[in-house]
Design a protein around this motif. Structure first.
Motif, PDB file in Angstrom:
ATOM      1  N   GLY A  79       0.800  -1.218   0.000  1.00  9.81           N
ATOM      2  CA  GLY A  79       0.000   0.000   0.000  1.00  9.81           C
ATOM      3  C   GLY A  79       0.829   1.262   0.000  1.00  9.81           C
ATOM      4  N   ASN A  80       2.084   1.174  -0.455  1.00  9.51           N
ATOM      5  CA  ASN A  80       2.982   2.332  -0.472  1.00  9.51           C
ATOM      6  C   ASN A  80       2.842   3.021  -1.829  1.00  9.51           C
ATOM      7  OD1 ASN A  80       5.053   4.187  -0.185  1.00  9.51           O
ATOM      8  ND2 ASN A  80       6.451   2.729   0.761  1.00  9.51           N
TER       9      ASN A  80
ATOM     10  N   SER B 124      -8.435   1.416   8.967  1.00 10.56           N
ATOM     11  CA  SER B 124      -8.747   1.432   7.538  1.00 10.56           C
ATOM     12  C   SER B 124      -9.041   2.846   7.049  1.00 10.56           C
ATOM     13  CB  SER B 124      -9.932   0.513   7.258  1.00 10.56           C
ATOM     14  OG  SER B 124     -11.067   0.921   8.011  1.00 10.56           O
ATOM     15  N   VAL B 125      -9.689   3.645   7.909  1.00  9.49           N
ATOM     16  CA  VAL B 125      -9.990   5.028   7.526  1.00  9.49           C
ATOM     17  C   VAL B 125      -8.709   5.831   7.371  1.00  9.49           C
ATOM     18  CG1 VAL B 125     -11.157   7.145   8.219  1.00  9.49           C
ATOM     19  CG2 VAL B 125     -12.243   4.920   8.649  1.00  9.49           C
TER      20      VAL B 125
ATOM     21  N   ARG C  11      -6.972   4.820   4.175  1.00  2.48           N
ATOM     22  CA  ARG C  11      -7.595   5.374   2.977  1.00  2.48           C
ATOM     23  C   ARG C  11      -7.243   6.851   2.813  1.00  2.48           C
ATOM     24  NH1 ARG C  11     -12.137   2.125   4.437  1.00  2.48           N
ATOM     25  NH2 ARG C  11     -13.126   3.926   5.445  1.00  2.48           N
ATOM     26  N   ARG C  12      -7.231   7.575   3.928  1.00  2.00           N
ATOM     27  CA  ARG C  12      -6.862   8.988   3.851  1.00  2.00           C
ATOM     28  C   ARG C  12      -5.424   9.155   3.389  1.00  2.00           C
ATOM     29  NH1 ARG C  12      -9.485  11.263   9.538  1.00  2.00           N
ATOM     30  NH2 ARG C  12     -11.695  11.149   8.875  1.00  2.00           N
ATOM     31  N   ARG C  13      -4.540   8.310   3.895  1.00  2.00           N
ATOM     32  CA  ARG C  13      -3.136   8.396   3.485  1.00  2.00           C
ATOM     33  C   ARG C  13      -2.983   8.084   2.002  1.00  2.00           C
ATOM     34  NH1 ARG C  13       0.741   4.727   2.667  1.00  2.00           N
ATOM     35  NH2 ARG C  13      -0.517   3.027   3.519  1.00  2.00           N
TER      36      ARG C  13
END
Length: 326
Positions: A27-28, A101-102, A105-107
């Motif tokens: 997820g990077n 998870s929030v 998602r923001r990141r």
């Protein structure tokens, strides 16, 4: 440089693709965007070097419009991605907690905006100081034109320098290392399930710093050569986006040639730093080993297939020739 540019650019474009699946699984987005931008620019450099070898005509206007904009966008795409990497690492080292998870998602949304949205906006703002459509240089291809004025300092050269210096010196790089030295061992113990080990943490920070150093070098060189004759008055600025200038190698000033070579060399250096720091990790070495094994199996399969086809052709020729001989 007619051979070195396309060969090294093609090699760099292939190599930067290896880390992308690992960064995607982690997820990077920031690290993955660096590889994607380097792949695109290396392919552009290689294709342009082949297309305009010994030539400076303009066969593809639409191609030059796209490539010159992308070559401009990478000036802020790399430092913006490196800044995102340092922000993410600083938060992980300072809080030492699993992200929700929030938060994730923001990141990801922030990194997408910084790594892809900001470069596109930067390329669009470049039109403010663009006096003509683009320039074409023999052996190098298309590049965006810049009117050397005070406005160009703030629109073209200050944004990549500001992002790079912010990553390296001003704030995030120092805090990232300080939090890692204070909490890195505790983080690695409490987050055993995390894929980000201490070694991966150090490699990511080192990659961010080395990438922005290359960006600073390329930006300073481009700014020095473009402003070597001084700042032009903004009152004399005229824009004609239908005009295109072509320069042969003999007509190109040596300073411009040196700037183009430096920009190309920095992209290749960034590519090798990107893959080199990834290969230093255990997962990177294993993926590289798997890729080499796959290439070896593919070459062996092609060799066996070509041998069997040659044998089949020889057998069919003998079978056709023997009855007629008798």
């Amino acid at each position: 440089m007619q051979i070195e540019i396309p060969v090294l650019s093609f090699i760099s474009a292939v190599l930067v693709l290896f880390p992308l699946p690992c960064y995607f699984r982690a997820g990077n987005i920031a690290a993955m965007s660096i590889g994607m931008w380097l792949f695109v620019v290396n392919m552009i450099d290689a294709i342009d070097a082949l297309q305009w070898t010994g030539a400076y005509q303009i066969p593809f206007l639409f191609w030059c419009d796209i490539t010159s904009a992308l070559m401009t966008a990478i000036n802020v795409a790399i430092p913006a991605a490196c800044l995102c990497i340092c922000i993410h690492l600083e938060r992980m080292a300072s809080f030492c907690q699993m992200s929700t998870s929030v938060t994730k998602r923001r990141r990801i949304l922030l990194e997408c905006l910084m790594c892809f949205g900001v470069p596109l906006v930067y390329a669009a703002l470049h039109l403010i100081v663009q006096p003509r459509r683009f320039d074409v240089y023999e052996n190098f291809g298309c590049r965006s034109a810049i009117y050397p004025t005070m406005v160009a300092l703030f629109v073209v050269w200050i944004p990549p320098l500001a992002l790079s210096l912010l990553t390296i010196i001003f704030f995030f790089a120092g805090i990232t290392w300080r939090h890692f030295l204070l909490h890195g061992v505790q983080c690695s113990r409490t987050r055993a399930s995390s894929s980000l080990t201490s070694g991966a943490y150090i490699r990511l920070v080192s990659m961010a710093v080395s990438e922005v150093i290359c960006t600073i070098t390329a930006t300073v060189v481009a700014m020095t050569f473009n402003l070597s004759s001084g700042l032009a008055p903004w009152a004399d600025f005229t824009r004609d986006l239908t005009k295109v200038l072509s320069f042969s190698s003999a007509a190109t000033p040596k300073s411009i040639t040196a700037m183009l070579i430096t920009e190309w060399a920095m992209v290749v250096a960034q590519s090798f730093l990107f893959i080199g720091l990834f290969v230093l990790g255990v997962e990177g070495r294993s993926r590289l080993h798997e890729a080499l094994q796959a290439m070896r199996r593919a070459l062996t399969f092609c060799e066996r297939r070509s041998t069997s086809i040659a044998e089949l052709k020889g057998t069919s020729m003998i079978a056709w020739y023997v009855p007629w001989y008798h």
